[in-house]
Design an enzyme around this catalytic site. Sequence first.
Site, PDB file in Angstrom:
ATOM      1  N   ASN A 141      -6.250   3.349 -12.013  1.00  0.00           N
ATOM      2  CA  ASN A 141      -5.197   2.421 -11.604  1.00  0.00           C
ATOM      3  C   ASN A 141      -3.843   3.031 -11.935  1.00  0.00           C
ATOM      4  OD1 ASN A 141      -4.046  -0.143 -10.788  1.00  0.00           O
ATOM      5  ND2 ASN A 141      -3.700  -0.592 -12.950  1.00  0.00           N
TER       6      ASN A 141
ATOM      7  N   HIS B 251       0.104   1.711 -12.998  1.00  0.00           N
ATOM      8  CA  HIS B 251       0.838   0.548 -13.492  1.00  0.00           C
ATOM      9  C   HIS B 251       2.316   0.924 -13.629  1.00  0.00           C
ATOM     10  CE1 HIS B 251       1.566  -3.189 -15.619  1.00  0.00           C
ATOM     11  NE2 HIS B 251       2.209  -2.507 -16.555  1.00  0.00           N
TER      12      HIS B 251
ATOM     13  N   ARG C 224      -6.022  -7.962  -8.658  1.00  0.00           N
ATOM     14  CA  ARG C 224      -7.138  -8.659  -9.290  1.00  0.00           C
ATOM     15  C   ARG C 224      -7.649  -7.850 -10.473  1.00  0.00           C
ATOM     16  NH1 ARG C 224      -6.089 -13.420  -7.301  1.00  0.00           N
ATOM     17  NH2 ARG C 224      -5.724 -13.255  -5.054  1.00  0.00           N
TER      18      ARG C 224
ATOM     19  N   ASP D 275      -4.767  -3.658 -18.020  1.00  0.00           N
ATOM     20  CA  ASP D 275      -4.009  -2.415 -18.185  1.00  0.00           C
ATOM     21  C   ASP D 275      -4.223  -1.800 -19.565  1.00  0.00           C
ATOM     22  OD1 ASP D 275      -2.835  -2.778 -15.599  1.00  0.00           O
ATOM     23  OD2 ASP D 275      -1.422  -4.181 -16.477  1.00  0.00           O
TER      24      ASP D 275
ATOM     25  N   GLU E 101       5.700   6.937  -9.123  1.00  0.00           N
ATOM     26  CA  GLU E 101       4.306   6.552  -8.888  1.00  0.00           C
ATOM     27  C   GLU E 101       3.706   7.396  -7.775  1.00  0.00           C
ATOM     28  OE1 GLU E 101       3.471   2.343  -8.459  1.00  0.00           O
ATOM     29  OE2 GLU E 101       5.345   1.852  -9.481  1.00  0.00           O
TER      30      GLU E 101
ATOM     31  N   GLY F  24       0.788  -1.231   0.000  1.00  0.00           N
ATOM     32  CA  GLY F  24       0.000   0.000   0.000  1.00  0.00           C
ATOM     33  C   GLY F  24       0.815   1.273   0.000  1.00  0.00           C
TER      34      GLY F  24
END
Length: 217
Positions: free
Chosen positions: A108, A110, A92, A146, A175, A13
């Site tokens: 999201n 990546h 997931r 993705d 990120e 996390g």
Amino acid sequence: MSLRLGVLVSGSGSNLQAILDASREGRLDAEVRVVVSDTPDAYGLERARRAGVPARVVPWDPGRPRQEHDRAVVEVLRAHGVDTVALAGYMRLVTGELLAAFPGRVVNIHPALLPAFPGLHVHEKVLAHGAKFSGCTVHFVDEGTDTGPIICQAVVPVRDDDTPETLAARILREEHRIYPQALQYLAEGRLRVEGRRVFLDPPSPGSGTLHNPSVRF
């Protein structure tokens, strides 16, 4: 518009922590309403508890359909008044159950420059292919792996002596920078999606051209 975030995690996390920090420091107009994990021992749950955020587990059961799992996740998110979902190391593939519940509001991050190197074991693939740059991508989520429209990216050079671990660590720092920024663009209503392209209104200037190795002429 302030975002009411639900964050989905499977592991440590660290991107969740970046979101929590940005919200606390006023850089991100969002409140994390709940953190949900498919893994009971995910450290991201402890990060949530330390921040005073509800932490919930919807355990992954390989014997039941993915849609059923996502319906349970949606129930938790809705119970906490979530309007936007951020995947932060969530391992997931989500289904239409989740996407239909939060249309255009699932994002999201990546650890590669999509559309190159989707899926898992990204840094090993980057090094095996001899890529000179890698980075990270924040994107809207669809039902592919993705494959959703790209919101923003950060680029890092791949060094000759990189290992998957050193490359991953350098990308992870980026990120933590771009994920809160992308969410802030969403909070400000500045993202416009046309087909596969995401436009920032008003646009931000580009930062120039990158070369690796350096161009001498």
